[in-house]
Design an enzyme around this catalytic site. Sequence first.
Site, PDB file in Angstrom:
ATOM      1  N   ARG A  80      32.122  48.708  36.962  1.00 49.96           N
ATOM      2  CA  ARG A  80      32.263  47.720  38.050  1.00 49.96           C
ATOM      3  C   ARG A  80      31.878  48.383  39.377  1.00 49.96           C
ATOM      4  NH1 ARG A  80      37.620  44.038  39.292  1.00 49.96           N
ATOM      5  NH2 ARG A  80      37.409  44.347  41.521  1.00 49.96           N
ATOM      6  N   ARG A 114      38.485  49.440  49.975  1.00 55.44           N
ATOM      7  CA  ARG A 114      39.322  48.334  49.465  1.00 55.44           C
ATOM      8  C   ARG A 114      40.806  48.613  49.750  1.00 55.44           C
ATOM      9  NH1 ARG A 114      37.416  48.420  43.503  1.00 55.44           N
ATOM     10  NH2 ARG A 114      39.040  46.878  43.109  1.00 55.44           N
ATOM     11  N   ARG A 156      38.210  52.723  35.086  1.00 59.44           N
ATOM     12  CA  ARG A 156      37.460  51.475  34.829  1.00 59.44           C
ATOM     13  C   ARG A 156      35.999  51.642  35.232  1.00 59.44           C
ATOM     14  NH1 ARG A 156      39.555  46.037  37.537  1.00 59.44           N
ATOM     15  NH2 ARG A 156      38.746  47.078  39.393  1.00 59.44           N
ATOM     16  N   LYS A 209      46.970  42.986  38.952  1.00 56.40           N
ATOM     17  CA  LYS A 209      47.084  41.538  39.210  1.00 56.40           C
ATOM     18  C   LYS A 209      46.378  40.725  38.121  1.00 56.40           C
ATOM     19  CE  LYS A 209      45.015  41.819  43.250  1.00 56.40           C
ATOM     20  NZ  LYS A 209      44.775  43.265  43.308  1.00 56.40           N
ATOM     21  N   ARG A 242      45.077  36.883  50.759  1.00 55.90           N
ATOM     22  CA  ARG A 242      45.100  38.278  51.177  1.00 55.90           C
ATOM     23  C   ARG A 242      44.885  38.458  52.666  1.00 55.90           C
ATOM     24  NH1 ARG A 242      41.695  39.914  46.143  1.00 55.90           N
ATOM     25  NH2 ARG A 242      41.292  41.961  46.881  1.00 55.90           N
TER      26      ARG A 242
HETATM   27  P1  AP5 Z   1      43.501  44.872  37.063  1.00 61.12           P
HETATM   28  O1  AP5 Z   1      44.407  44.034  36.238  1.00 61.12           O
HETATM   29  O2  AP5 Z   1      42.066  44.468  37.175  1.00 61.12           O
HETATM   30  O3  AP5 Z   1      44.125  45.043  38.528  1.00 61.12           O
HETATM   31  P2  AP5 Z   1      43.821  44.213  39.832  1.00 61.12           P
HETATM   32  O4  AP5 Z   1      45.001  44.390  40.720  1.00 61.12           O
HETATM   33  O5  AP5 Z   1      43.425  42.812  39.467  1.00 61.12           O
HETATM   34  O6  AP5 Z   1      42.597  45.062  40.368  1.00 61.12           O
HETATM   35  P3  AP5 Z   1      41.221  44.614  40.972  1.00 61.12           P
HETATM   36  O7  AP5 Z   1      40.477  45.884  41.151  1.00 61.12           O
HETATM   37  O8  AP5 Z   1      40.549  43.544  40.183  1.00 61.12           O
HETATM   38  O9  AP5 Z   1      41.757  43.984  42.322  1.00 61.12           O
HETATM   39  P4  AP5 Z   1      41.082  43.769  43.690  1.00 61.12           P
HETATM   40  O10 AP5 Z   1      42.141  43.081  44.460  1.00 61.12           O
HETATM   41  O11 AP5 Z   1      40.506  44.969  44.325  1.00 61.12           O
HETATM   42  O12 AP5 Z   1      39.792  42.920  43.301  1.00 61.12           O
HETATM   43  P5  AP5 Z   1      39.536  41.361  43.146  1.00 61.12           P
HETATM   44  O13 AP5 Z   1      38.811  41.205  41.882  1.00 61.12           O
HETATM   45  O14 AP5 Z   1      40.704  40.536  43.425  1.00 61.12           O
HETATM   46  O15 AP5 Z   1      43.632  46.366  36.544  1.00 61.12           O
HETATM   47  C1  AP5 Z   1      42.831  47.404  37.067  1.00 61.12           C
HETATM   48  C2  AP5 Z   1      42.606  48.456  35.962  1.00 61.12           C
HETATM   49  O16 AP5 Z   1      43.857  49.049  35.627  1.00 61.12           O
HETATM   50  C3  AP5 Z   1      42.066  47.852  34.665  1.00 61.12           C
HETATM   51  O17 AP5 Z   1      41.173  48.782  34.084  1.00 61.12           O
HETATM   52  C4  AP5 Z   1      43.309  47.645  33.803  1.00 61.12           C
HETATM   53  O18 AP5 Z   1      43.029  47.708  32.429  1.00 61.12           O
HETATM   54  C5  AP5 Z   1      44.176  48.797  34.259  1.00 61.12           C
HETATM   55  N1  AP5 Z   1      45.609  48.459  34.202  1.00 61.12           N
HETATM   56  C6  AP5 Z   1      46.186  47.271  34.548  1.00 61.12           C
HETATM   57  N2  AP5 Z   1      47.529  47.330  34.404  1.00 61.12           N
HETATM   58  C7  AP5 Z   1      47.798  48.592  33.969  1.00 61.12           C
HETATM   59  C8  AP5 Z   1      49.006  49.264  33.642  1.00 61.12           C
HETATM   60  N3  AP5 Z   1      50.198  48.663  33.731  1.00 61.12           N
HETATM   61  N4  AP5 Z   1      48.935  50.553  33.252  1.00 61.12           N
HETATM   62  C9  AP5 Z   1      47.723  51.190  33.158  1.00 61.12           C
HETATM   63  N5  AP5 Z   1      46.519  50.601  33.437  1.00 61.12           N
HETATM   64  C10 AP5 Z   1      46.570  49.308  33.838  1.00 61.12           C
HETATM   65  O19 AP5 Z   1      38.520  41.145  44.379  1.00 61.12           O
HETATM   66  C11 AP5 Z   1      37.259  41.772  44.403  1.00 61.12           C
HETATM   67  C12 AP5 Z   1      36.580  41.496  45.738  1.00 61.12           C
HETATM   68  O20 AP5 Z   1      36.381  40.064  45.889  1.00 61.12           O
HETATM   69  C13 AP5 Z   1      37.362  41.894  46.996  1.00 61.12           C
HETATM   70  O21 AP5 Z   1      37.159  43.261  47.329  1.00 61.12           O
HETATM   71  C14 AP5 Z   1      36.746  40.947  48.033  1.00 61.12           C
HETATM   72  O22 AP5 Z   1      35.469  41.385  48.438  1.00 61.12           O
HETATM   73  C15 AP5 Z   1      36.578  39.657  47.247  1.00 61.12           C
HETATM   74  N6  AP5 Z   1      37.765  38.789  47.301  1.00 61.12           N
HETATM   75  C16 AP5 Z   1      38.554  38.415  46.257  1.00 61.12           C
HETATM   76  N7  AP5 Z   1      39.562  37.615  46.684  1.00 61.12           N
HETATM   77  C17 AP5 Z   1      39.391  37.499  48.019  1.00 61.12           C
HETATM   78  C18 AP5 Z   1      40.139  36.819  49.033  1.00 61.12           C
HETATM   79  N8  AP5 Z   1      41.244  36.120  48.754  1.00 61.12           N
HETATM   80  N9  AP5 Z   1      39.692  36.914  50.315  1.00 61.12           N
HETATM   81  C19 AP5 Z   1      38.565  37.602  50.618  1.00 61.12           C
HETATM   82  N10 AP5 Z   1      37.832  38.279  49.707  1.00 61.12           N
HETATM   83  C20 AP5 Z   1      38.241  38.229  48.423  1.00 61.12           C
END
Ligand code: AP5
Length: 199
Positions: free
Chosen positions: A131, A142, A125, A13, A88
Amino acid sequence: MNLVLIGPPGSGKGTQASRVAQACAVPHISTGDILRRAVAGGSMLGDAVRDSMSRGELVSDEIITDLVAERLADLHATTGFVLDGFPRTIEQAYALDVLMEERGHLAVVELNVPDEELVRRLASRRTAEGRADDDEEVVRERLAVYHRSTLPVIEFYRMRRTLLSVNGDLPPEQVTERITLAVDPVFDKYFDRIAGPIE
Ligand code: AP5
């Protein structure tokens, strides 16, 4: 361009939101990044969300909705955005409906990636960037939270016929290409701008 990217942890994402936002010259709003900055900066918001984030749980709908409302209020009604990490929960999806009043069409793109690839990406990662919530046990939580709270949001948009599904298990540039093709009929006036910088 009002676009929401939804997908499990590690589905890309953040990577894709950043690429599409840059190509379309619209802001990228990542709730995860905003919260991580708040935690790192030791703000009151950071203190309020630190524990939930470190356990891989969601922070409260109220906190997160206020945060997104604030960011959208800073944008002119006609300025588009790419939202990554929100909504979400079903409650957040309803809140977004209210925030979208008079903001035009919303496209929702779901990134599909098999669980084993998600686990591989997050483990790699964890090693490269350290992280904290990429720890194996927290990743399991998660993923469970995603299945429990966010899959219903996907169904919600599918029922409304706003959902576009894209294969996220491809090299990043190919995923971007598929997203732009998927949203093309929705945002056709942006297509040239998207196609240019991403090549
Ligand atoms: P990345 O692009 O970071 O993927 P992502 O889907 O954004 O993964 P996240 O781990 O950041 O998502 P998440 O939903 O768990 O966490 P968020 O930060 O939103 O890519 C991941 C890895 O893969 C990277 O190393 C990248 O280089 C690699 N990659 C990407 N594309 C690739 C490809 N095509 N091929 C190979 N490798 C690739 O949220 C974190 C926390 O915040 C949550 O757990 C929660 O506690 C809180 N939070 C955030 N939003 C909310 C909400 N709306 N409501 C409540 N709590 C929330």
